[in-house]
Write an enzyme that holds these catalytic residues in place. Sequence first.
Site, PDB file in Angstrom:
ATOM      1  N   GLY A  26      37.857  40.243  32.015  1.00 20.09           N
ATOM      2  CA  GLY A  26      37.604  41.410  32.450  1.00 20.09           C
ATOM      3  C   GLY A  26      38.295  42.145  33.588  1.00 20.09           C
ATOM      4  O   GLY A  26      39.545  41.225  33.981  1.00 20.09           O
ATOM      5  N   ASN A  27      37.895  43.061  34.315  1.00 18.11           N
ATOM      6  CA  ASN A  27      38.469  43.288  35.369  1.00 18.11           C
ATOM      7  C   ASN A  27      37.197  43.999  36.330  1.00 18.11           C
ATOM      8  O   ASN A  27      36.077  44.178  35.974  1.00 18.11           O
ATOM      9  CB  ASN A  27      39.603  44.302  35.318  1.00 18.11           C
ATOM     10  N   ARG A  28      37.693  44.181  37.529  1.00 20.56           N
ATOM     11  CA  ARG A  28      36.806  44.799  38.485  1.00 20.56           C
ATOM     12  C   ARG A  28      36.166  46.216  38.592  1.00 20.56           C
ATOM     13  O   ARG A  28      35.659  46.839  39.475  1.00 20.56           O
ATOM     14  CB  ARG A  28      37.163  44.497  40.061  1.00 20.56           C
TER      15      ARG A  28
END
Length: 217
Positions: A26-28
Amino acid sequence: MNLEGKICVITAGPTYEAIDPVRFIGNRSSGRMGIELAEFVGHRGAQVILVLGPSSIKINNSEHIRVIRVETAEQMYQAVSEYSDAMDIGIFAAAVSDYRPAVIAGQKIKKSGDTMTIELIKNKDILAEVGKRKKPNQILVGFALETNDEIEHAKSKLDRKNLDMIVMNSLRDEGAGFQHLTNKVTILDRHNNIQKFELKTKREVAHDIVQYIEDKF
Ligand code: CTP
């Protein structure tokens, strides 16, 4: 452009790409920028379809907003595709994972050797696909998060993805990008205009972006 009654598709948030039943890539991204945009575009009287990746931010003033929750880039692509013909405006604020694991393990992967490799395959570029099929009356807005040669990279994305405008933020600017309540953006459009904005809250940035669409298109 008057937004009253227009159909506006907005993508927001990260995507999660499963590795096994408990892990993902995923990512932030928090989804805040896209959600603020959805709220403000809705407030202007447009019918908003918000295609939202995993985000924990609460959506207010949801009267004009239809929320479609997705997890993966492929699901986001499918949801957007359903509306891409009907939409008047598309705003692509999601931080889409460019790759996903080639294989999703059916069971939790057990640790074994000292190193491990996961093969990744490319996801569709949702914005570029919609750009390819763009109709003359549709307005497409992209985002670009850059670290260097910001204007050149954003301009090349604008051309390559067939966009009308692109909202660029630089990781070199304090308070811009992911995990902040603020953002500092520069808008570039297909008429070669460039407008720089100051550091503002994401709500104020959403107002600037919507104002820009209303004024210039
Ligand atoms: N985007 C998308 N689908 C993807 C990747 C990106 O819709 N699979 C959209 C984003 O929502 C954003 C824009 O494309 O509006 C910019 O994405 P970015 O990943 O920065 O651009 P790339 O063209 O992938 O360039 P690079 O990774 O080289 O920076």
